[in-house]
Design a protein around this motif. Structure first.
Motif, short mmCIF file in Angstrom:
data_model
loop_
_atom_site.label_atom_id
_atom_site.label_comp_id
_atom_site.label_asym_id
_atom_site.label_seq_id
_atom_site.Cartn_x
_atom_site.Cartn_y
_atom_site.Cartn_z
N MET A 173 0.85 -1.20 0.00
CA MET A 173 0.00 0.00 0.00
C MET A 173 0.89 1.25 0.00
SD MET A 173 -2.80 1.24 2.81
CE MET A 173 -3.85 -0.17 2.47
N MET A 174 0.54 2.24 -0.80
CA MET A 174 1.29 3.48 -0.83
C MET A 174 1.05 4.27 0.45
SD MET A 174 0.60 4.75 -4.73
CE MET A 174 1.57 6.22 -4.43
N ARG A 175 2.12 4.89 0.95
CA ARG A 175 1.98 5.71 2.14
C ARG A 175 1.25 7.00 1.81
NH1 ARG A 175 7.90 5.27 5.13
NH2 ARG A 175 7.84 3.02 5.50
N ARG A 176 0.53 7.51 2.81
CA ARG A 176 -0.16 8.78 2.61
C ARG A 176 0.86 9.90 2.55
NH1 ARG A 176 -4.12 9.93 7.20
NH2 ARG A 176 -2.47 8.95 8.39
N PRO A 177 0.70 10.83 1.64
CA PRO A 177 1.55 12.02 1.66
C PRO A 177 1.38 12.76 2.97
CG PRO A 177 0.30 11.87 -0.40
CD PRO A 177 -0.24 10.82 0.51
N LEU A 178 2.45 13.35 3.47
CA LEU A 178 2.41 14.02 4.75
C LEU A 178 1.39 15.15 4.78
CD1 LEU A 178 6.19 14.18 5.72
CD2 LEU A 178 4.42 12.68 6.65
N ARG A 179 1.09 15.73 3.63
CA ARG A 179 0.17 16.85 3.63
C ARG A 179 -1.25 16.43 4.01
NH1 ARG A 179 1.15 15.74 -1.73
NH2 ARG A 179 -0.63 15.27 -3.08
N PHE A 180 -1.50 15.12 4.06
CA PHE A 180 -2.82 14.65 4.44
C PHE A 180 -2.91 14.29 5.92
CE2 PHE A 180 -3.02 13.29 -0.18
CZ PHE A 180 -3.77 14.38 -0.54
N THR A 181 -1.82 14.50 6.67
CA THR A 181 -1.87 14.24 8.11
C THR A 181 -2.71 15.33 8.78
OG1 THR A 181 0.34 13.26 8.06
CG2 THR A 181 -0.51 13.95 10.20
N PRO A 182 -3.77 14.94 9.50
CA PRO A 182 -4.64 15.97 10.09
C PRO A 182 -3.96 16.73 11.21
CG PRO A 182 -5.29 13.79 10.84
CD PRO A 182 -4.25 13.58 9.80
N ARG A 183 -4.28 17.99 11.33
CA ARG A 183 -3.77 18.82 12.42
C ARG A 183 -4.53 18.51 13.70
NH1 ARG A 183 -2.88 24.77 10.68
NH2 ARG A 183 -4.20 25.03 12.50
N ARG A 184 -3.89 18.77 14.83
CA ARG A 184 -4.53 18.53 16.12
C ARG A 184 -5.79 19.37 16.31
NH1 ARG A 184 -1.81 15.74 20.08
NH2 ARG A 184 0.32 15.12 19.59
N ASP A 185 -5.79 20.55 15.70
CA ASP A 185 -6.93 21.45 15.87
C ASP A 185 -7.89 21.39 14.68
OD1 ASP A 185 -5.32 22.60 13.98
OD2 ASP A 185 -5.30 24.61 14.87
N ALA A 186 -7.86 20.26 13.94
CA ALA A 186 -8.68 20.15 12.73
C ALA A 186 -10.16 19.95 13.04
CB ALA A 186 -8.18 19.00 11.85
N GLY A 187 -10.49 19.65 14.29
CA GLY A 187 -11.88 19.50 14.66
C GLY A 187 -12.40 18.09 14.44
N LEU A 188 -13.70 17.91 14.70
CA LEU A 188 -14.31 16.60 14.68
C LEU A 188 -14.30 15.96 13.29
CD1 LEU A 188 -15.83 14.75 16.74
CD2 LEU A 188 -17.96 15.73 15.87
N TYR A 189 -14.22 16.77 12.25
CA TYR A 189 -14.29 16.24 10.88
C TYR A 189 -12.92 16.16 10.22
CZ TYR A 189 -19.27 16.96 11.51
OH TYR A 189 -20.56 16.91 11.99
N GLY A 190 -11.86 16.57 10.91
CA GLY A 190 -10.55 16.65 10.30
C GLY A 190 -9.97 15.31 9.88
N LEU A 191 -10.12 14.29 10.72
CA LEU A 191 -9.54 12.98 10.40
C LEU A 191 -10.21 12.37 9.18
CD1 LEU A 191 -7.58 10.76 11.08
CD2 LEU A 191 -9.16 9.93 12.83
N GLU A 192 -11.52 12.45 9.10
CA GLU A 192 -12.21 11.90 7.94
C GLU A 192 -11.85 12.65 6.66
OE1 GLU A 192 -16.58 10.91 9.27
OE2 GLU A 192 -15.50 12.01 10.81
N ARG A 193 -11.75 13.97 6.75
CA ARG A 193 -11.39 14.75 5.56
C ARG A 193 -9.99 14.41 5.09
NH1 ARG A 193 -14.10 20.22 8.04
NH2 ARG A 193 -16.21 19.91 7.19
N ALA A 194 -9.08 14.22 6.04
CA ALA A 194 -7.72 13.84 5.65
C ALA A 194 -7.69 12.48 4.96
CB ALA A 194 -6.82 13.83 6.89
N LEU A 195 -8.46 11.54 5.49
CA LEU A 195 -8.53 10.21 4.87
C LEU A 195 -9.17 10.28 3.49
CD1 LEU A 195 -9.59 8.14 8.00
CD2 LEU A 195 -7.47 7.86 6.72
N GLU A 196 -10.21 11.08 3.35
CA GLU A 196 -10.86 11.23 2.04
C GLU A 196 -9.90 11.84 1.02
OE1 GLU A 196 -14.29 13.52 3.02
OE2 GLU A 196 -15.39 11.80 3.85
N HIS A 197 -9.14 12.84 1.44
CA HIS A 197 -8.18 13.46 0.54
C HIS A 197 -7.07 12.49 0.14
CE1 HIS A 197 -9.10 17.95 1.55
NE2 HIS A 197 -10.18 17.25 1.23
#
Length: 233
Positions: A1-25
């Motif tokens: 499996m290809m590693r996720r680009p670092l730019r998709f790592t969610p920020r700590r202050d991304a909020g409740l939807y940040g992790l899902e958005r990072a995964l979708e991206h």
């Protein structure tokens, strides 16, 4: 499996939807959340909820958070929004006798897999609250305090909690002497007093220490000492 680009790592202050958005991206869409309700109760079923929220503004539900932080009325309102907006959702009920026969943790993990399989839409990634769910055919991540970190897990927690609370109200109609409508089967002093006074009913988890003490004619003092413990015998 290809590693996720670092730019998709969610920020700590991304909020409740940040992790899902990072995964979708990163190409993982849709993302499902899974959580349980009733793990610490000594009576009633375990209920596992699973949910996939839509991306974009439609998936943003005002006030969504860990179900335990919501009032009963607010939970019901958010539950209605979740089932109306969700791409897919499911609620799996694990009866008391399975918990006693198989074990609480095994029921929890197996139930999470079954709740995810029951979704009408197959997820590309799964977020679970606290526990890793082995045996999935898609990647997944156990998220500490996931119901306060990821929106889909919070939605799953609301589905599980509301479903279970409704079931416990129905059990109260069958066994009013225990007060299930109030404490929902959790180990409160009021529940413990009723358990000592009336003995266990068919919906009590006989594998829990406090229930086993009553069943084995333990003294009231012994059982009260166990109030607040959800330990299996």
């Amino acid at each position: 499996m290809m590693r996720r680009p670092l730019r998709f790592t969610p920020r700590r202050d991304a909020g409740l939807y940040g992790l899902e958005r990072a995964l979708e991206h990163a190409g993982f869409s849709p993302v499902a959340g899974v959580d349980e309700a009733g793990r610490g109760a000594c009576a009633g079923p375990l209920v596992i909820g699973a949910a996939i929220l839509p991306s974009g503004r439609r998936g943003v539900i005002d006030g969504l958070t860990d179900s335990k932080l919501l009032t009963p009325r607010r939970r019901e309102l958010i539950y209605a929004e979740i089932v109306d907006r969700a791409v897919a959702w499911s609620a799996l009920v694990v009866p008391r006798h399975d918990i006693d026969r198989i074990g609480l943790h095994r029921c929890n993990i197996t139930g999470m897999r079954r709740a995810l399989v029951a979704l009408d839409t197959r997820p590309a990634y799964v977020l679970s609250d606290g526990f890793r769910v082995p045996g999935l055919d898609v990647p997944g991540l156990a998220v500490p305090k996931g119901d306060r970190t990821a929106a889909c897990v919070a939605a799953a927690s609301v589905i599980a909690k509301v479903t279970r609370d409704r079931l416990m109200v129905l059990l109260h109609e069958r066994f009013p002497q225990y007060g299930f409508a109030e404490h929902k089967g959790y180990i409160t002093r009021e529940h413990t007093a009723a358990l000592v006074a009336h003995g266990p009913c068919p919906e009590h988890r006989m594998s829990f220490v406090n229930v086993a003490r009553v069943r084995n004619n333990g003294s009231a003092a012994d059982v009260f000492d166990l109030a607040g413990e959800g330990v299996r015998a």
